[in-house]
Design an enzyme around this catalytic site. Structure first.
Site, mmCIF file in Angstrom:
data_model
loop_
_atom_site.group_PDB
_atom_site.id
_atom_site.type_symbol
_atom_site.label_atom_id
_atom_site.label_comp_id
_atom_site.label_asym_id
_atom_site.label_seq_id
_atom_site.Cartn_x
_atom_site.Cartn_y
_atom_site.Cartn_z
ATOM 1 N N THR A 40 0.834 -1.208 0.000
ATOM 2 C CA THR A 40 0.000 0.000 0.000
ATOM 3 C C THR A 40 0.872 1.263 0.000
ATOM 4 O OG1 THR A 40 -1.729 -1.158 1.191
ATOM 5 C CG2 THR A 40 -1.767 1.229 1.342
ATOM 6 N N HIS A 43 1.918 2.040 -3.483
ATOM 7 C CA HIS A 43 0.839 2.716 -4.237
ATOM 8 C C HIS A 43 0.819 4.208 -3.888
ATOM 9 C CE1 HIS A 43 -0.906 -0.904 -5.826
ATOM 10 N NE2 HIS A 43 -1.277 -1.367 -4.656
#
Ligand code: ZN
Length: 345
Positions: A40, A43
């Site tokens: 994450t 990202h």
């Protein structure tokens, strides 16, 4: 305080000085000791479509896998005291929706995620709701506390199925895959097939327990090897962590009749699956897994770690300090690594 800050909706990350955060009545203030890098964070670093799709906060402090010491508590906080050693559950449930009221807080309809929708833990201090704090036993170091969150995902996935005496395939040997191998091995799996395209990760996978057969699909046929060990039957359970189309299709092919498939890895595209041959005729059971059961997965993780049936430390391959957060993320991105720790104190 020093923090790894996402200043805008472009690629990058800046280390800046920010005021220490203030707590509300239901929150606690944590002095962060250790944090860990997750997909994450990559990202968010890149600021790709995923960030817009989940409506990630911006600007924001990133980071959500962490542990630390509680240094302040809100007026309504009852279960946590100053000085407690805690790890953070990333998911902030609303407590009011149907999922929350039926014991499924981890798939709350109004879920907020620390370090995605609220300021995160790649910082000297972080605030979280009391309900997201997991008290760590004294004998568990902060470093292990910081990786409870991804370890708990592996625990959640594996315990959906039967482990003891079963053949288990794990596609994708990133940190959660490596944790999954440890949990399968601790549970007495018969053969564990660890599948990944990266030889560095396969080498790590081999060290995670016993009865591990590593397979690189670039070099050898996964189906042939699994067939050899299972007398052409296939595996009892496939744990899909690659998030790739081919890895997922392979998982469905590998399971035997009556087999189970546990899907954890996230795909960026839709995945074509042969449902007739690999699900219907096999009478296969499919589980989707996201996050950790709150807090069943945490109790199980603690029991496994405290009993030393698993050694999550073996998954840690790199350490960086907070100023090097960008370097830590880039190292995670290139793939020749296990879990990456950011030493904050
Ligand atoms: Zn809810």
């Amino acid at each position: 305080m020093k923090a790894a800050f996402k200043e805008n909706r472009k690629k990058g990350l800046t280390i800046i000085d920010l005021p220490k955060p203030k707590i509300s009545n239901n929150e606690i203030l944590i002095k962060v000791k250790k944090a860990a890098v997750c997909g994450t964070d990559i990202h968010l670093y890149e600021w790709n479509n995923w960030c817009e799709n989940v409506n990630a906060k911006n600007p924001m402090i990133i980071g959500h896998e962490f542990s630390g010491e509680v240094i302040e508590i809100g007026n309504n906080v009852k279960s946590i005291k100053i000085g407690d050693k805690v790890a953070g559950e990333t998911h902030i449930p609303c407590g009011h929706c149907e999922m929350c009221k039926t014991g499924k807080e981890h798939i709350c309809e109004n879920m907020q995620i620390i370090g995605v929708h609220t300021d995160g833990a790649f910082a000297e201090y972080v605030t979280i709701p009391e309900s997201c704090a997991w008290k760590l036993p004294d004998n568990i170091p902060y470093e292990i506390g910081a990786i409870y969150e991804p370890f708990g995902i592996a625990v959640h996935g594996l315990y959906k199925t039967t482990i003891t005496g079963k053949d288990i395939a794990i596609t994708g040997c990133g940190p959660i895959g490596l944790f999954a191998i440890q949990v399968a091995s601790a549970g007495g799996a018969k053969n564990i097939f660890a599948i990944d395209l990266n030889d560095y990760r396969l080498k790590l996978a081999k060290k995670m327990g016993t009865n591990i057969i590593t397979i690189n699909p670039k070099k050898e046929s996964v189906v042939n090897i699994v067939n050899k060990y299972t007398k052409n039957k296939g595996v009892d359970t496939a744990i899909e962590l690659s998030g790739s189309i081919i890895g997922t299709q392979t998982s469905f092919e590998l399971i035997k009749k009556g087999g189970k498939i546990v899907l954890i890895g996230l795909h960026s595209d839709k995945v074509p699956i042969d449902f007739v041959n690999n699900v219907i005729y096999k009478e296969a059971t499919i589980y989707g897994i996201t996050g950790r059961e709150m807090y069943d997965s945490w109790y199980k993780a603690t029991a496994l770690i405290e009993s030393r049936l698993v050694e999550p430390k073996k998954v840690i391959t790199h350490h960086f300090n907070l100023e090097e957060a960008e370097k830590a993320i880039k190292t995670a991105q290139q793939g020749n690594c296990g879990k990456i720790i950011i030493d904050i104190e």
